[in-house]
Design an enzyme around this catalytic site. Structure first.
Site, PDB file in Angstrom:
ATOM      1  N   CYS A  32       0.809  -1.224   0.000  1.00 27.55           N
ATOM      2  CA  CYS A  32       0.000   0.000   0.000  1.00 27.55           C
ATOM      3  C   CYS A  32       0.842   1.273   0.000  1.00 27.55           C
ATOM      4  O   CYS A  32       0.338   2.345  -0.346  1.00 27.55           O
ATOM      5  CB  CYS A  32      -0.944   0.001   1.199  1.00 27.55           C
ATOM      6  SG  CYS A  32      -2.196  -1.292   1.139  1.00 27.55           S
ATOM      7  N   PHE A  52      -9.696  -5.532  -0.189  1.00 27.32           N
ATOM      8  CA  PHE A  52      -8.845  -5.223  -1.339  1.00 27.32           C
ATOM      9  C   PHE A  52      -9.533  -5.448  -2.681  1.00 27.32           C
ATOM     10  O   PHE A  52     -10.327  -6.374  -2.848  1.00 27.32           O
ATOM     11  CB  PHE A  52      -7.547  -6.044  -1.281  1.00 27.32           C
ATOM     12  CG  PHE A  52      -6.577  -5.514  -0.270  1.00 27.32           C
ATOM     13  CD1 PHE A  52      -5.625  -4.582  -0.634  1.00 27.32           C
ATOM     14  CD2 PHE A  52      -6.628  -5.933   1.048  1.00 27.32           C
ATOM     15  CE1 PHE A  52      -4.730  -4.069   0.303  1.00 27.32           C
ATOM     16  CE2 PHE A  52      -5.743  -5.437   1.997  1.00 27.32           C
ATOM     17  CZ  PHE A  52      -4.792  -4.492   1.621  1.00 27.32           C
ATOM     18  N   HIS A 103      -4.041   7.579   1.852  1.00 29.00           N
ATOM     19  CA  HIS A 103      -4.340   6.236   1.361  1.00 29.00           C
ATOM     20  C   HIS A 103      -5.396   5.601   2.259  1.00 29.00           C
ATOM     21  O   HIS A 103      -5.171   5.436   3.466  1.00 29.00           O
ATOM     22  CB  HIS A 103      -3.077   5.370   1.366  1.00 29.00           C
ATOM     23  CG  HIS A 103      -3.369   3.914   1.134  1.00 29.00           C
ATOM     24  ND1 HIS A 103      -3.796   3.434  -0.082  1.00 29.00           N
ATOM     25  CD2 HIS A 103      -3.338   2.849   1.974  1.00 29.00           C
ATOM     26  CE1 HIS A 103      -3.998   2.126   0.016  1.00 29.00           C
ATOM     27  NE2 HIS A 103      -3.721   1.756   1.252  1.00 29.00           N
ATOM     28  N   ASN A 109      -9.705  -0.925  -1.228  1.00 21.89           N
ATOM     29  CA  ASN A 109      -8.274  -0.665  -1.119  1.00 21.89           C
ATOM     30  C   ASN A 109      -7.557  -1.366  -2.267  1.00 21.89           C
ATOM     31  O   ASN A 109      -7.531  -2.593  -2.332  1.00 21.89           O
ATOM     32  CB  ASN A 109      -7.767  -1.192   0.230  1.00 21.89           C
ATOM     33  CG  ASN A 109      -6.289  -0.945   0.458  1.00 21.89           C
ATOM     34  OD1 ASN A 109      -5.556  -0.584  -0.452  1.00 21.89           O
ATOM     35  ND2 ASN A 109      -5.836  -1.154   1.687  1.00 21.89           N
TER      36      ASN A 109
END
Length: 399
Positions: free
Chosen positions: A171, A219, A309, A342
């Site tokens: 990430c 994710f 993020h 994500n």
């Protein structure tokens, strides 16, 4: 020796001439996703059906709860039933599947990056052959020649383009790549750096497991492309975000909390429930050190624009609470999390792009604030921080 002195003077003069004018600046952003969309409300059924694990009712109920609380509405995922039928070893933890996963990723990761890069290049308004440097960050590739060469070929970049590949930064890969792009742009006059970020969860996909179910619930797949350069800017180039200072901080003793390991059955990804709290406990000091490095000694966190993020809802909630941010400060990050989940290192490109859209529509305060910050988090635990400036807010003339 007069000759040596003259040579040294020439070298010093050339070194000075090679440096750019002013800080590195983001001048174009593009994003892309696979075609396959999975609504978050349906993901538990999709995942347990795909892995033939419907009998694991307790784990499925837990995933449903995770998905419901995630702040995500949908995700884009390349993996589907057709791939599983062609490669049943992917859902059989007793059979090696790394080779099959790498083979698929080797073809699809650069294609996804190409789609994002072409959008960024179109916004930039210059030919791809004007790209001087390429930085490609992915956790989805395990071979050489790697995705950087494939992308360069797909885009028709010059054979002399300077390439760098970043692997397994997770990430934080987007933040790390942008810091490298900043260094390249500022120290190579006229450089235009293409940052490519592309990820497929296929390489980490596994059958239901108590230790991995949170990651599977968060994710998704996506790619981002960011073009970075420094002055002088040519006609048509539009500075979006100046990158004033960049830093990387590792939280000591947290290597166990977040990481990846290549195995015969794919890349084993582990994510501790401690991650949001570890970031919360360390984020303020990391930010203070970054802003103090540019002489900004007493920042008011609510007088900044934020590109964070969105590792997960808990991470955003903890940062907002720790820094006492107004609820709308992380709106761009929450929007990206809601729409895409994500996407690991690629996600920060989506957040920056969302900030640009909101700026154009005057939907948040990024238009008014001169200063801002970008944050990304990855294995280590590593915090990537970039102090940013809004050229429009400080009244810079666009060329």
């Amino acid at each position: 020796m007069p000759g040596a002195a003259t040579t040294a003077a020439v070298v010093d003069s050339r070194r000075s001439a090679q440096r750019a004018e002013g800080p590195a600046t983001i001048i174009a952003i593009g994003t892309a996703n696979p075609a396959n969309i999975v609504p978050q409300d349906d993901f538990a059924d999709y995942y347990f059906g795909l892995t033939k694990s419907e009998h694991l009712t307790e784990l499925k109920d837990k995933m449903k709860r995770i998905c419901k609380k995630s702040g995500i509405e949908k995700r884009y995922i390349h993996l589907d039933e057709e791939i599983i039928r062609a490669h049943p070893e992917i859902i059989d933890k007793h059979q090696p599947s790394l080779e099959a996963r790498v083979e698929i990723a080797a073809a699809e990761v650069p294609k996804l990056a190409e789609s994002a890069a072409r959008k960024a290049i179109a916004k930039w308004g210059h030919p791809a052959t004007d790209i001087t440097h390429l930085i490609f960050s992915t956790y989805s590739g395990c071979r050489a020649p790697s995705t950087d060469i494939q992308l360069a070929s797909l885009l028709g970049l010059r054979p002399s383009v300077s390439r760098t590949i970043l692997s397994l930064h997770g990430c934080s890969g987007g933040g790390r790549a942008l810091q490298l792009a900043k260094e390249l742009a500022e120290n190579n006059r006229g450089a235009r750096v293409l940052v490519a970020l592309s990820e497929l969860t296929l390489v980490c996909f596994s059958t239901p497991d108590e230790s991995k179910i949170v990651g599977h619930g968060l994710f998704g797949d996506g790619a981002g492309a960011i073009i970075v350069g420094a002055g002088p800017f040519s006609d048509g180039e539009c500075p979006l975000f100046e990158m004033v200072a960049a830093s990387q901080t590792m939280i000591p003793g947290t290597e166990h909390a977040l990481g990846m390991q290549a195995t015969s059955t794919g890349i084993d990804f582990h994510l501790s429930v401690q991650v949001p709290m570890l970031i919360k406990d360390n984020i303020q000091q990391s930010l203070l050190e970054s802003f103090q490095s540019v002489g900004y000694t007493d920042p008011d966190w609510n007088n900044l624009f934020w590109a964070v993020h969105p590792g997960g809802r808990a991470i955003l909630d903890n940062i907002e609470g720790k820094l006492q941010l107004q609820p709308w400060k992380l709106a761009a990050s929450r929007q990206v999390l809601r729409e895409f989940g994500n996407m690991s290192g690629a996600t920060i490109a989506f957040v920056l792009d969302e900030l640009c859209h909101r700026r154009e529509k005057d939907e948040d305060e990024s238009q008014q604030h001169e200063w801002g910050v970008m944050l990304a988090f990855g294995p280590g635990i590593t915090i990537e921080t970039i102090v940013m400036r809004n050229p429009l807010a400080r009244g810079l003339k666009q060329n």
